[in-house]
Design an enzyme around this catalytic site. Structure first.
Site, PDB file in Angstrom:
ATOM      1  N   GLU A   1      -5.169   6.872  -1.621  1.00 51.58           N
ATOM      2  CA  GLU A   1      -5.563   5.697  -2.392  1.00 51.58           C
ATOM      3  C   GLU A   1      -6.696   6.002  -3.380  1.00 51.58           C
ATOM      4  O   GLU A   1      -7.739   6.543  -3.004  1.00 51.58           O
ATOM      5  CB  GLU A   1      -6.006   4.582  -1.434  1.00 51.58           C
TER       6      GLU A   1
ATOM      7  N   THR B   1      -0.395   1.371  -6.977  1.00 52.39           N
ATOM      8  CA  THR B   1       0.201   2.174  -5.904  1.00 52.39           C
ATOM      9  C   THR B   1       1.716   2.030  -5.875  1.00 52.39           C
ATOM     10  O   THR B   1       2.439   3.013  -5.673  1.00 52.39           O
ATOM     11  CB  THR B   1      -0.378   1.785  -4.531  1.00 52.39           C
TER      12      THR B   1
ATOM     13  N   HIS C   1     -10.271   2.138  -1.304  1.00 48.96           N
ATOM     14  CA  HIS C   1      -9.826   1.106  -2.252  1.00 48.96           C
ATOM     15  C   HIS C   1     -11.044   0.369  -2.781  1.00 48.96           C
ATOM     16  O   HIS C   1     -11.989   0.092  -2.050  1.00 48.96           O
ATOM     17  CB  HIS C   1      -8.867   0.129  -1.552  1.00 48.96           C
TER      18      HIS C   1
ATOM     19  N   ASP D   1      -2.775   8.454  -5.828  1.00 53.28           N
ATOM     20  CA  ASP D   1      -1.774   7.518  -6.346  1.00 53.28           C
ATOM     21  C   ASP D   1      -2.114   6.959  -7.717  1.00 53.28           C
ATOM     22  O   ASP D   1      -1.234   6.707  -8.534  1.00 53.28           O
ATOM     23  CB  ASP D   1      -1.507   6.385  -5.345  1.00 53.28           C
ATOM     24  N   HIS D   2      -3.398   6.782  -7.997  1.00 51.78           N
ATOM     25  CA  HIS D   2      -3.838   6.263  -9.309  1.00 51.78           C
ATOM     26  C   HIS D   2      -5.348   6.392  -9.393  1.00 51.78           C
ATOM     27  O   HIS D   2      -6.007   6.780  -8.428  1.00 51.78           O
ATOM     28  CB  HIS D   2      -3.403   4.811  -9.514  1.00 51.78           C
TER      29      HIS D   2
END
Length: 370
Positions: free
Chosen positions: A9, A51, A166, A225-226
């Site tokens: 994440e 995601t 996150h 993921d990003h």
């Protein structure tokens, strides 16, 4: 071999081999890279779906939508996804995620993508003590996942989606394995602690896999993921790295780590450019599965043409000689702005690929490949 994907994440590549006050942010990943294929210039190509967009690209080889998420808007489509391809090789496919099954409409989309099982929040013991922010912390998430993983039919293709790192990067003091950074941006300072926690969680997961006997016959694909730090807070990252605030340095921050670990195989670092959309073709290559009949816009990262652009949803791109951002063309070597005509051929490729991908998704054209 079994295939385990770990979606890290909000993990950006700048944390790899980076220290804060003399301590590594990702000590386990740094050590894993030594015995892995490490791609240091793979870029985040997600859009509004974040995601879910990364999952979509890796499973389908298609670009994310320009607006919204395919996981929400295009659930009824037919896809030729990795689970479908691997099912032909007798693979069982599963996803593990400690969030609600309905988040990003995953429960419905995973059916369309061909997954056999989705282990969501309902399959975990989730308490106030073992949760933070969006759900169960990564260490108990991985620990509780082992019992489910051991029971899967083999060979399996399993994706694990972490949560702790996150935004806004919250973590109790007892879970912090590294002190906060000391930049002028608190979001960046906290980010260091949650990335370090995620690193520790992955370390414990590998230890448990070795103890269970699953490690040796499994290929691991770990990827960011990003981005985690948005434009608003990037000045803090540049401060941490001691870099000037330039469009080039900000664009480089969009790089996410990609680590492919195959037990017993010698590691190597690759500095050629690529994007998340290329992960699927690379996995198929390593498994010895031909990609000829499995249409996608991705390329095998081991042999990817460096002149072919890594394309972002807004039309910007990065290639060997030029990159294009905010309507401006830059020379990749000098990092100086150059004539827009130099970028025009690559702009044409970018527009064409995005248009074709949109046509496929909006027209549900993959149904004709069934």
């Amino acid at each position: 071999m079994n295939v385990v994907l770990i979606s890290m994440e909000s993990t950006q590549n700048f944390v790899i081999n980076q220290k804060v006050n003399g301590q590594e942010i990702t000590p386990f990943l740094n050590s894993l890279i030594e015995d892995s294929f490490y791609f240091s210039r793979v870029y985040d190509q997600t859009a509004q779906g974040k995601t879910s967009d990364s999952e979509f690209m890796i499973d389908t080889g298609l670009y994310p939508l320009s607006s919204g998420s395919a996981f929400v808007r295009k659930t009824e489509n037919a896809y030729r996804s990795l689970p479908h391809i691997l099912s032909d090789e007798k693979y069982y496919s599963a996803v593990f995620h400690g969030n609600d099954a309905s988040f990003w409409n995953r429960e419905a989309m995973y059916d369309s993508l061909g997954y056999n099982r989705y282990f969501s929040k309902a399959d975990y013991v989730v308490t106030e003590e073992n949760s933070v922010n969006y759900g169960i912390k990564d260490i108990p998430f991985f620990q509780q996942s082992i019992q489910h993983l051991e029971k899967l039919q083999k060979p399996f293709y399993a994706r694990f989606i972490t949560l702790t790192n996150h935004f806004p990067f919250l973590l109790e003091e007892e879970d912090q394995f590294i002190p906060e950074a000391s930049t002028s941006e608190m979001v960046v300072n906290r980010y260091v602690t949650t990335v370090r926690y995620q690193d520790e969680a992955i370390k414990t997961f590998f230890q448990d896999l070795k103890a269970s006997g699953l490690y040796e016959n499994t290929m691991f694909v770990l990827y960011g993921d990003h981005y985690g730090i948005s434009d608003k807070y990037e000045h803090g990252v540049l401060e941490l790295l001691g870099q000037e605030d330039t469009i080039v340095n900000r664009m480089q921050l969009q790089s996410v780590p990609l680590i492919i670990h195959v037990p017993g195989v010698e590691g190597k670092t690759f500095s050629n450019i690529g994007g998340e959309i290329d992960i699927r073709a690379t996995i198929l290559h390593l498994l010895g599965i031909s990609a000829e009949d499995n249409f996608s816009f991705g390329h095998n990262l081991f042999t990817r043409d460096p002149h072919h652009p890594v394309i972002f949803r807004d039309g910007s791109f990065i290639a060997k000689d030029y990159f294009y951002k905010a309507g401006k063309c830059f020379n990749s070597k000098s990092e100086e702005e150059t004539d827009i005509n130099s970028c025009e051929p690559l702009m044409d490729i970018s527009r064409k690929e995005l248009r074709l991908s949109d046509d496929i998704v909006h027209g549900d054209l993959m149904r004709f490949m069934e």
